[in-house]
Design a protein around this motif. Structure first.
Motif, mmCIF file in Angstrom:
data_model
loop_
_atom_site.group_PDB
_atom_site.id
_atom_site.type_symbol
_atom_site.label_atom_id
_atom_site.label_comp_id
_atom_site.label_asym_id
_atom_site.label_seq_id
_atom_site.Cartn_x
_atom_site.Cartn_y
_atom_site.Cartn_z
ATOM 1 N N LEU A 234 77.218 -12.147 34.790
ATOM 2 C CA LEU A 234 76.375 -11.165 35.468
ATOM 3 C C LEU A 234 75.215 -10.738 34.586
ATOM 4 C CD1 LEU A 234 76.203 -9.632 38.128
ATOM 5 C CD2 LEU A 234 77.516 -7.772 37.078
ATOM 6 N N ARG A 235 75.459 -10.648 33.293
ATOM 7 C CA ARG A 235 74.377 -10.275 32.375
ATOM 8 C C ARG A 235 73.294 -11.349 32.371
ATOM 9 N NH1 ARG A 235 73.197 -6.884 28.166
ATOM 10 N NH2 ARG A 235 72.027 -7.733 26.420
ATOM 11 N N VAL A 236 73.689 -12.615 32.414
ATOM 12 C CA VAL A 236 72.720 -13.706 32.470
ATOM 13 C C VAL A 236 71.902 -13.624 33.754
ATOM 14 C CG1 VAL A 236 72.450 -16.213 32.652
ATOM 15 C CG2 VAL A 236 74.049 -15.248 30.987
ATOM 16 N N VAL A 237 72.555 -13.312 34.871
ATOM 17 C CA VAL A 237 71.847 -13.182 36.148
ATOM 18 C C VAL A 237 70.823 -12.052 36.071
ATOM 19 C CG1 VAL A 237 72.089 -12.570 38.587
ATOM 20 C CG2 VAL A 237 73.708 -14.152 37.525
ATOM 21 N N TYR A 238 71.227 -10.924 35.492
ATOM 22 C CA TYR A 238 70.301 -9.795 35.331
ATOM 23 C C TYR A 238 69.095 -10.220 34.489
ATOM 24 C CZ TYR A 238 73.759 -6.491 37.160
ATOM 25 O OH TYR A 238 74.649 -5.813 37.965
ATOM 26 N N LYS A 239 69.359 -10.981 33.430
ATOM 27 C CA LYS A 239 68.279 -11.428 32.551
ATOM 28 C C LYS A 239 67.291 -12.316 33.306
ATOM 29 C CE LYS A 239 70.405 -11.416 27.953
ATOM 30 N NZ LYS A 239 70.729 -12.279 26.795
ATOM 31 N N LEU A 240 67.823 -13.228 34.100
ATOM 32 C CA LEU A 240 66.953 -14.120 34.865
ATOM 33 C C LEU A 240 66.087 -13.329 35.850
ATOM 34 C CD1 LEU A 240 69.395 -17.085 35.605
ATOM 35 C CD2 LEU A 240 67.560 -16.990 33.918
ATOM 36 N N CYS A 241 66.659 -12.294 36.434
ATOM 37 C CA CYS A 241 65.897 -11.460 37.373
ATOM 38 C C CYS A 241 64.787 -10.697 36.654
ATOM 39 C CB CYS A 241 66.835 -10.487 38.090
ATOM 40 S SG CYS A 241 68.003 -11.278 39.235
ATOM 41 N N MET A 242 65.039 -10.332 35.391
ATOM 42 C CA MET A 242 64.058 -9.562 34.631
ATOM 43 C C MET A 242 63.074 -10.442 33.865
ATOM 44 S SD MET A 242 66.378 -6.430 33.104
ATOM 45 C CE MET A 242 64.950 -5.621 32.378
ATOM 46 N N PHE A 243 63.284 -11.756 33.894
ATOM 47 C CA PHE A 243 62.438 -12.656 33.099
ATOM 48 C C PHE A 243 60.953 -12.533 33.444
ATOM 49 C CE2 PHE A 243 60.520 -16.881 32.320
ATOM 50 C CZ PHE A 243 60.663 -16.910 30.935
ATOM 51 N N PRO A 244 60.564 -12.491 34.732
ATOM 52 C CA PRO A 244 59.129 -12.321 35.031
ATOM 53 C C PRO A 244 58.553 -11.040 34.431
ATOM 54 C CG PRO A 244 60.309 -13.033 36.986
ATOM 55 C CD PRO A 244 61.346 -12.689 35.967
ATOM 56 N N LEU A 245 59.326 -9.949 34.454
ATOM 57 C CA LEU A 245 58.868 -8.696 33.850
ATOM 58 C C LEU A 245 58.704 -8.865 32.347
ATOM 59 C CD1 LEU A 245 58.240 -5.654 34.009
ATOM 60 C CD2 LEU A 245 60.713 -5.226 33.791
ATOM 61 N N LEU A 246 59.643 -9.559 31.717
ATOM 62 C CA LEU A 246 59.574 -9.810 30.278
ATOM 63 C C LEU A 246 58.309 -10.579 29.922
ATOM 64 C CD1 LEU A 246 60.757 -10.023 27.399
ATOM 65 C CD2 LEU A 246 62.041 -12.032 28.188
ATOM 66 N N VAL A 247 58.011 -11.636 30.670
ATOM 67 C CA VAL A 247 56.816 -12.442 30.418
ATOM 68 C C VAL A 247 55.557 -11.606 30.614
ATOM 69 C CG1 VAL A 247 55.455 -14.403 31.238
ATOM 70 C CG2 VAL A 247 57.934 -14.630 30.976
ATOM 71 N N GLY A 248 55.532 -10.805 31.692
ATOM 72 C CA GLY A 248 54.369 -9.973 31.965
ATOM 73 C C GLY A 248 54.109 -8.966 30.860
ATOM 74 N N ILE A 249 55.164 -8.312 30.381
ATOM 75 C CA ILE A 249 55.012 -7.326 29.302
ATOM 76 C C ILE A 249 54.533 -8.007 28.024
ATOM 77 C CG2 ILE A 249 56.273 -5.747 27.782
ATOM 78 C CD1 ILE A 249 58.063 -5.062 30.167
ATOM 79 N N SER A 250 55.128 -9.153 27.687
ATOM 80 C CA SER A 250 54.763 -9.873 26.459
ATOM 81 C C SER A 250 53.304 -10.294 26.494
ATOM 82 C CB SER A 250 55.667 -11.092 26.282
ATOM 83 O OG SER A 250 57.026 -10.710 26.231
#
Length: 308
Positions: A234-250
């Protein structure tokens, strides 16, 4: 490098070549086996999302992956021109005969996605999976897990980059990477683009793909710290969902650091500059010549148009 002018001109190292992108043009320069230089220029398309914070980071990453793979394949074709190839299989012959540009573009898109999938596996799934295994052996609380996961992520990333430098072909591409950085630094310093001037410049540059990657790794450690540890999957799934936000912030952080000259921006840029010791090496003069050939057509007539 001049502290007064930061250009938006950037590039990518290729097989025996360099791709440079300016505000209006993209130019790919590749050394042919006979020593001459192949030049390919394309216009830059401006998209509406380039003005939307966060979204532009995700969209630009996808576009750069696709175009980067396209130019990498082009450079391989030029650099290996005239060399004997292995006989094609019947399947390869059929694909070449019955497919067109649309199918080939689709293959490039799939290859770019495969690269993203590998990165997600190495730096998202694997650290979480290993941390979950460690927590079963040695019970630990939430923050020890977060710290261990972050350490594993950095170790995997550093090991991956170090192994890349061990390959002769990749090491040579990293030398072209150094030529790209040094040429852009020379342009930002306001000096004529000659081999002598470029050779004196630093091979490290704050607005580099390596800096972006290390920013993604570091920011992900803090961003993903808020996610629950109820289940590794479930943590991996959450990470994948947040990946676009991570890229945008970076992307936004890198863009800000590239424009700022303050102490905080230098601090943010430091890890990426350190990492470039693994991804950029000193080029020879022939590589610098390629960088000059690639960057010259993309430089704007008005230098201010290329300001970062």
């Amino acid at each position: 490098m001049s502290q007064e002018f930061r250009t938006s001109v950037g590039g990518q190292a290729l097989m025996e070549g360099i791709m440079m992108r300016g505000p209006h043009k993209i130019c790919c320069a590749v050394r042919r086996p006979d020593g001459t230089i192949d030049l390919t220029c394309d216009p830059v398309t401006t998209h509406w999302y380039n003005k939307v914070p966060l979204l532009r980071g995700v969209c630009n990453m996808a576009e750069n992956l696709y175009k980067g793979y396209h130019y990498l394949m082009h450079s391989a074709d030029v650099a290996l021109e005239g060399q004997e190839e292995e006989p094609q299989s019947k399947l390869d012959q059929w694909v070449e005969k019955h497919t067109g540009p649309a199918f080939q573009n689709a293959l490039m898109a799939v290859a770019a996605l495969a690269g993203v999938a590998l990165a997600l596996f190495l730096f998202t799934f694997l650290p979480t999976f290993l941390t979950g295994l460690a927590a079963r052996v040695v019970p630990m609380g939430r923050w020890p897990r977060v710290i261990l996961e972050g350490i594993l992520k950095m170790v995997i990333f550093l090991a991956y980059m170090f192994l890349c430098t061990r390959y002769k072909e990749l090491h040579r591409m990293f030398e072209y990477h150094g030529a790209e950085h040094k040429t852009i630094a020379c342009y930002e310093a306001g000096l004529p683009l000659t081999v002598e001037n470029i050779r004196r410049q630093s091979r490290f540059h704050p607005r580099c793909g390596t800096s972006f990657m290390i920013l993604v790794i570091i920011i992900s450690i803090f961003l993903y710290a808020v996610l629950p540890w109820t289940s590794t999957g479930l943590r991996v799934v959450y990470k994948l969902c947040m990946f676009p936000l991570l890229v945008g912030i970076s992307y936004e952080v890198l863009k800000w650091a590239g424009r700022s000259h303050g102490a905080l921006s230098r601090l943010v840029s430091t890890p990426g500059l350190w990492m470039q010791r693994l991804t950029t090496f000193e080029p020879d003069d022939s590589m610098i010549e390629i960088a000059i050939a690639a960057v010259t057509p993309v430089l704007p007539e008005n230098k201010e148009e290329g300001r970062w």
